[in-house]
Design a protein around this motif. Structure first.
Motif, PDB file in Angstrom:
ATOM      1  N   THR A 134     -65.154 -13.931  35.120  1.00  0.00           N
ATOM      2  CA  THR A 134     -65.324 -15.256  35.737  1.00  0.00           C
ATOM      3  C   THR A 134     -64.454 -15.460  36.971  1.00  0.00           C
ATOM      4  N   ASP A 135     -63.307 -14.821  37.032  1.00  0.00           N
ATOM      5  CA  ASP A 135     -62.424 -15.049  38.177  1.00  0.00           C
ATOM      6  C   ASP A 135     -62.456 -13.902  39.189  1.00  0.00           C
ATOM      7  N   LYS A 136     -63.497 -13.081  39.133  1.00  0.00           N
ATOM      8  CA  LYS A 136     -63.637 -11.952  40.049  1.00  0.00           C
ATOM      9  C   LYS A 136     -64.528 -12.343  41.232  1.00  0.00           C
ATOM     10  N   THR A 137     -64.210 -11.777  42.380  1.00  0.00           N
ATOM     11  CA  THR A 137     -65.064 -11.979  43.551  1.00  0.00           C
ATOM     12  C   THR A 137     -66.295 -11.087  43.417  1.00  0.00           C
ATOM     13  N   ALA A 138     -67.302 -11.375  44.233  1.00  0.00           N
ATOM     14  CA  ALA A 138     -68.520 -10.558  44.219  1.00  0.00           C
ATOM     15  C   ALA A 138     -68.188  -9.115  44.586  1.00  0.00           C
ATOM     16  N   GLU A 139     -67.270  -8.949  45.519  1.00  0.00           N
ATOM     17  CA  GLU A 139     -66.871  -7.608  45.947  1.00  0.00           C
ATOM     18  C   GLU A 139     -66.143  -6.856  44.830  1.00  0.00           C
ATOM     19  N   SER A 140     -65.239  -7.538  44.132  1.00  0.00           N
ATOM     20  CA  SER A 140     -64.508  -6.862  43.064  1.00  0.00           C
ATOM     21  C   SER A 140     -65.421  -6.569  41.871  1.00  0.00           C
ATOM     22  N   LEU A 141     -66.400  -7.459  41.619  1.00  0.00           N
ATOM     23  CA  LEU A 141     -67.375  -7.189  40.548  1.00  0.00           C
ATOM     24  C   LEU A 141     -68.233  -5.979  40.877  1.00  0.00           C
ATOM     25  N   ALA A 142     -68.622  -5.858  42.146  1.00  0.00           N
ATOM     26  CA  ALA A 142     -69.427  -4.707  42.564  1.00  0.00           C
ATOM     27  C   ALA A 142     -68.629  -3.411  42.379  1.00  0.00           C
ATOM     28  N   ALA A 143     -67.345  -3.440  42.717  1.00  0.00           N
ATOM     29  CA  ALA A 143     -66.495  -2.257  42.540  1.00  0.00           C
ATOM     30  C   ALA A 143     -66.339  -1.923  41.062  1.00  0.00           C
ATOM     31  N   LEU A 144     -66.157  -2.949  40.227  1.00  0.00           N
ATOM     32  CA  LEU A 144     -66.021  -2.736  38.788  1.00  0.00           C
ATOM     33  C   LEU A 144     -67.310  -2.151  38.214  1.00  0.00           C
ATOM     34  N   ASP A 145     -68.444  -2.740  38.571  1.00  0.00           N
ATOM     35  CA  ASP A 145     -69.727  -2.243  38.063  1.00  0.00           C
ATOM     36  C   ASP A 145     -69.987  -0.804  38.500  1.00  0.00           C
ATOM     37  N   GLN A 146     -69.621  -0.479  39.745  1.00  0.00           N
ATOM     38  CA  GLN A 146     -69.807   0.888  40.235  1.00  0.00           C
ATOM     39  C   GLN A 146     -68.912   1.864  39.477  1.00  0.00           C
ATOM     40  N   ALA A 147     -67.671   1.468  39.234  1.00  0.00           N
ATOM     41  CA  ALA A 147     -66.749   2.336  38.485  1.00  0.00           C
ATOM     42  C   ALA A 147     -67.255   2.559  37.065  1.00  0.00           C
ATOM     43  N   ILE A 148     -67.784   1.508  36.440  1.00  0.00           N
ATOM     44  CA  ILE A 148     -68.350   1.637  35.089  1.00  0.00           C
ATOM     45  C   ILE A 148     -69.547   2.573  35.107  1.00  0.00           C
ATOM     46  N   GLN A 149     -70.428   2.383  36.083  1.00  0.00           N
ATOM     47  CA  GLN A 149     -71.620   3.232  36.202  1.00  0.00           C
ATOM     48  C   GLN A 149     -71.235   4.701  36.388  1.00  0.00           C
ATOM     49  N   ASP A 150     -70.278   4.947  37.263  1.00  0.00           N
ATOM     50  CA  ASP A 150     -69.849   6.322  37.538  1.00  0.00           C
ATOM     51  C   ASP A 150     -69.220   6.963  36.297  1.00  0.00           C
ATOM     52  N   ALA A 151     -68.408   6.207  35.575  1.00  0.00           N
ATOM     53  CA  ALA A 151     -67.764   6.730  34.364  1.00  0.00           C
ATOM     54  C   ALA A 151     -68.803   7.032  33.283  1.00  0.00           C
ATOM     55  N   GLU A 152     -69.766   6.134  33.114  1.00  0.00           N
ATOM     56  CA  GLU A 152     -70.824   6.362  32.118  1.00  0.00           C
ATOM     57  C   GLU A 152     -71.642   7.597  32.465  1.00  0.00           C
ATOM     58  N   ALA A 153     -71.945   7.794  33.746  1.00  0.00           N
ATOM     59  CA  ALA A 153     -72.707   8.972  34.174  1.00  0.00           C
ATOM     60  C   ALA A 153     -71.926  10.252  33.904  1.00  0.00           C
ATOM     61  N   LEU A 154     -70.625  10.204  34.115  1.00  0.00           N
ATOM     62  CA  LEU A 154     -69.781  11.367  33.858  1.00  0.00           C
ATOM     63  C   LEU A 154     -69.785  11.717  32.368  1.00  0.00           C
ATOM     64  N   LEU A 155     -69.695  10.701  31.527  1.00  0.00           N
ATOM     65  CA  LEU A 155     -69.747  10.944  30.080  1.00  0.00           C
ATOM     66  C   LEU A 155     -71.098  11.503  29.655  1.00  0.00           C
ATOM     67  N   GLU A 156     -72.173  10.956  30.212  1.00  0.00           N
ATOM     68  CA  GLU A 156     -73.520  11.416  29.856  1.00  0.00           C
ATOM     69  C   GLU A 156     -73.764  12.851  30.288  1.00  0.00           C
ATOM     70  N   ALA A 157     -73.137  13.268  31.386  1.00  0.00           N
ATOM     71  CA  ALA A 157     -73.327  14.638  31.885  1.00  0.00           C
ATOM     72  C   ALA A 157     -72.788  15.662  30.885  1.00  0.00           C
ATOM     73  N   GLY A 158     -71.799  15.253  30.082  1.00  0.00           N
ATOM     74  CA  GLY A 158     -71.305  16.111  29.018  1.00  0.00           C
ATOM     75  C   GLY A 158     -70.221  17.090  29.416  1.00  0.00           C
ATOM     76  N   GLU A 159     -70.076  17.398  30.652  1.00  0.00           N
ATOM     77  CA  GLU A 159     -69.038  18.320  31.123  1.00  0.00           C
ATOM     78  C   GLU A 159     -68.270  17.633  32.236  1.00  0.00           C
ATOM     79  N   MET A 160     -66.954  17.592  32.092  1.00  0.00           N
ATOM     80  CA  MET A 160     -66.147  17.042  33.178  1.00  0.00           C
ATOM     81  C   MET A 160     -64.830  17.793  33.254  1.00  0.00           C
ATOM     82  N   THR A 161     -64.323  17.883  34.466  1.00  0.00           N
ATOM     83  CA  THR A 161     -63.015  18.498  34.658  1.00  0.00           C
ATOM     84  C   THR A 161     -61.949  17.441  34.397  1.00  0.00           C
TER      85      THR A 161
END
Length: 176
Positions: A134-161
């Motif tokens: 609720t207290d996040k700016t649109a820009e900070s929410l976009a960064a948070l959502d992108q970080a979540i998306q990237d982390a989920e994709a890394l987990l789904e890939a199954g292999e990470m360094t």
């Protein structure tokens, strides 16, 4: 040298206070060091609390050179060892240097690795998902959502360094 434990002697120790290992914890440790003519039994003991604390792991740090001269104290190498137990929560860590030689090593760095990289990233994702949006700016929410998306994709890939996992966790923490 502020980035190096230099000329570490037999039975010397360094204490690192309030290290945060989280719920997932550390399962191994890496040491980058140089050891000139230190013998065959040089090692670093990883202990909880202080130099007499519970031993949770030992890292063999064999000599890196037998040649004489200052330049041979600059031949660094990296070793990694599994810990005898996973270290979790906030801990004081003491590294005690042992060996039969007078000097044991020059240490450039120590690095603890997560016991379960997937679990570490999942823990960071849970923290990110629980953020009050609720207290996040649109820009900070976009960064948070992108970080979540990237982390989920890394987990789904199954292999990470280790680096990919650390970068994903750092991105989540920065976005939170």
């Amino acid at each position: 040298n502020p980035t190096n434990l230099g000329g570490v002697l037999q039975n010397a120790y360094a204490i690192y206070n309030d290290m945060g290992f989280g719920n997932v914890g550390a399962g191994s440790v890496t040491i980058n060091y140089a050891g000139w003519n230190t013998g065959t039994d040089a090692r670093a003991e990883i202990r909880l609390g202080d130099e007499n604390g519970e031993l949770v792991g030992t890292v063999s740090i064999p000599q890196t050179s037998t040649m004489q001269g200052a330049v041979h104290w600059s031949q660094y190498t990296t070793v990694t060892a599994e810990l005898d137990q996973v270290i979790t929560g906030d801990q004081d860590i003491c590294v005690v240097f042992r060996g039969s030689g007078t000097h044991v090593a020059n240490v450039k760095y120590l690095r603890f690795q997560y016991a379960d990289p997937d679990a570490a990233l999942e823990e960071a994702l849970e923290m990110a998902a629980g953020v009050d949006r609720t207290d996040k700016t649109a820009e900070s929410l976009a960064a948070l959502d992108q970080a979540i998306q990237d982390a989920e994709a890394l987990l789904e890939a199954g292999e990470m360094t280790e680096t990919q996992m650390q970068d994903a966790i750092r991105a989540l923490e920065d976005a939170i």
